[in-house]
Design a protein around this motif. Structure first.
Motif, PDB file in Angstrom:
ATOM      1  N   ALA A   1       0.835  -1.205   0.000  1.00  0.00           N
ATOM      2  CA  ALA A   1       0.000   0.000   0.000  1.00  0.00           C
ATOM      3  C   ALA A   1       0.864   1.247   0.000  1.00  0.00           C
ATOM      4  O   ALA A   1       0.646   2.194  -0.773  1.00  0.00           O
ATOM      5  N   ILE A   2       1.864   1.256   0.865  1.00  0.00           N
ATOM      6  CA  ILE A   2       2.751   2.414   0.969  1.00  0.00           C
ATOM      7  C   ILE A   2       3.571   2.572  -0.304  1.00  0.00           C
ATOM      8  O   ILE A   2       3.730   3.687  -0.829  1.00  0.00           O
ATOM      9  N   ALA A   3       4.092   1.453  -0.824  1.00  0.00           N
ATOM     10  CA  ALA A   3       4.873   1.496  -2.057  1.00  0.00           C
ATOM     11  C   ALA A   3       4.031   1.998  -3.222  1.00  0.00           C
ATOM     12  O   ALA A   3       4.522   2.758  -4.070  1.00  0.00           O
TER      13      ALA A   3
ATOM     14  N   PRO B   1      -7.377  -4.297   8.892  1.00  0.00           N
ATOM     15  CA  PRO B   1      -6.175  -3.493   9.164  1.00  0.00           C
ATOM     16  C   PRO B   1      -5.384  -3.178   7.895  1.00  0.00           C
ATOM     17  O   PRO B   1      -4.797  -2.091   7.783  1.00  0.00           O
ATOM     18  N   ILE B   2      -5.401  -4.102   6.938  1.00  0.00           N
ATOM     19  CA  ILE B   2      -4.721  -3.876   5.662  1.00  0.00           C
ATOM     20  C   ILE B   2      -5.468  -2.814   4.859  1.00  0.00           C
ATOM     21  O   ILE B   2      -4.872  -1.878   4.315  1.00  0.00           O
ATOM     22  N   LEU B   3      -6.776  -2.957   4.796  1.00  0.00           N
ATOM     23  CA  LEU B   3      -7.600  -2.001   4.056  1.00  0.00           C
ATOM     24  C   LEU B   3      -7.441  -0.589   4.606  1.00  0.00           C
ATOM     25  O   LEU B   3      -7.427   0.391   3.847  1.00  0.00           O
ATOM     26  N   ASN B   4      -7.295  -0.481   5.907  1.00  0.00           N
ATOM     27  CA  ASN B   4      -7.132   0.839   6.510  1.00  0.00           C
ATOM     28  C   ASN B   4      -5.812   1.481   6.104  1.00  0.00           C
ATOM     29  O   ASN B   4      -5.745   2.699   5.896  1.00  0.00           O
ATOM     30  N   VAL B   5      -4.763   0.673   5.969  1.00  0.00           N
ATOM     31  CA  VAL B   5      -3.482   1.208   5.505  1.00  0.00           C
ATOM     32  C   VAL B   5      -3.600   1.658   4.048  1.00  0.00           C
ATOM     33  O   VAL B   5      -3.068   2.706   3.663  1.00  0.00           O
ATOM     34  N   PHE B   6      -4.298   0.884   3.247  1.00  0.00           N
ATOM     35  CA  PHE B   6      -4.523   1.300   1.859  1.00  0.00           C
ATOM     36  C   PHE B   6      -5.325   2.601   1.811  1.00  0.00           C
ATOM     37  O   PHE B   6      -5.052   3.481   0.985  1.00  0.00           O
TER      38      PHE B   6
END
Length: 350
Positions: free
Chosen positions: A124-126, A171-176
């Motif tokens: 997500a960050i990349a 938690p992954i979706l929130n980072v995205f």
């Protein structure tokens, strides 16, 4: 309406230990020479992208993007299909899916899941650092072994399965979401998100999380005998990524959708190179354009008959022929006239 971008190619199936398929420069030149304008990058291939570094360094991402751009190419999406698969694995599949994990994590499902979650978050960050707004992945599966249940599924099992899948992905979706990137789940047999109903179940379980979206690939729907054209009518607002992949379904008196445990070439449903299967891409490109789906048309080559080299050569012109330049005017504009409220009333006889 929007014009679909492309042609692009998913690099995963072409990676090899021989040139030009063993280096980023080699694959970029190869794709560009064939007429592709974009590449979808499998993040598990470290020679294509160092995901750890990409999530930490804007300089690295700028240099990576610059190198790819120098070949006349753009990055369409990063892919974490293998890592996303490991976010949710039923124990029956542990041994086989361990092949997707680092050596040190094999035989340790808990640590493997933690690694997968962390890795997809890094993607997500990349993606943000690379200027991307969509990401391609798999959902993983906790329920797939019950898709044709015998004995019957006990009440509440499906609901619990999707609650757990959502719990792992939230938690992954929130980072995205923090990084402004949509997660596009490839709707695919073997995943708990494998059709329209299961996508809706997952979406609901996440509280209709706005980053839950779809990677549309019609080849998987042919094998399920699902109406892949009507699917676009139902879910076009969620389609943020697009795999252009062909397939066919030819049932016989001996085999059908389940395939009889045969190899791909002997199955009733099998993936084919573009133009060799049964998918009506003219209708698909028309529908996606009509609905203004802002996507890259990314060829994913999977064929049990034709070579990848020929499939790649034929893929770019095939996609280019199907891309529709979205019109910016109505065809009957020439017959119009300036209209005011009085004229409108006169037309209606008011």
């Amino acid at each position: 309406m929007k014009t679909i971008k492309g042609p692009a190619v998913f690099l995963a199936q072409f990676v090899d230990n021989k040139a030009p398929f063993n280096s980023l420069d080699g694959m970029c030149k190869w794709a560009s020479d064939l007429g592709y304008k974009g590449i979808q990058i499998p993040t598990w291939e470290n020679f294509l992208i160092d995901l750890d570094l990409a999530s930490e360094s804007q300089t690295y991402c700028d240099e990576l993007k610059g190198k790819i751009n120098s070949y006349g190419l753009e990055i369409t999406e990063l892919s974490t299909h293998l890592q996303g698969q490991l976010v949710a694995v039923h124990p029956a599949y542990d041994l086989m899916f361990d092949n997707f994990a680092p050596e040190a994590l094999k035989g340790n499902p808990k640590a493997r899941t933690e690694w997968a979650v962390d890795t997809v978050k890094k993607a997500a960050i990349a993606s943000k650092r690379l200027g991307l707004n969509a990401h391609a992945t798999f959902s993983g599966a906790l329920l797939w072994h019950t898709f044709h249940p015998w004995p019957q599924r006990p009440p509440g099992l499906v609901e619990m399965g999707f609650e757990e899948l959502a719990k792992r992905w939230l938690p992954i979706l929130n980072v995205f979401d923090e990084n402004g990137v949509d997660v596009c789940y490839e709707v695919h047999p073997g995943e708990d998100i494998h059709d329209g109903d299961t996508f809706e179940r997952f979406l609901e379980a996440t509280g209709n999380h706005k980053r839950v979206n779809i990677l549309y690939d019609p080849s998987h729907f042919v094998l399920q005998q699902l109406d892949y054209i009507e699917y676009i009518d139902h879910y076009h607002e969620f389609i943020k990524s697009f795999h252009v992949k062909d397939s066919e379904f030819n049932p016989t008196g001996k085999k059908g959708a389940f395939g009889g445990y045969n190899n791909w070439s002997e199955r009733a449903g099998r993936y084919r190179s573009l133009g060799d299967g049964q998918v009506d891409f003219k209708k698909i490109f028309s529908k996606l354009t009509q609905y203004g789906c802002d996507v890259w048309a990314v060829m994913e080559w999977e064929c049990c008959i034709k070579s990848p080299e020929q499939g790649a050569r034929e893929g770019a012109p095939f996609i280019q022929r199907h891309i529709i330049e979205a019109t910016e005017k109505a065809f009957d504009d020439f017959a119009g006239a300036e209209i005011d409220q009085k004229t409108l009333k006169n037309i209606l006889g008011l």
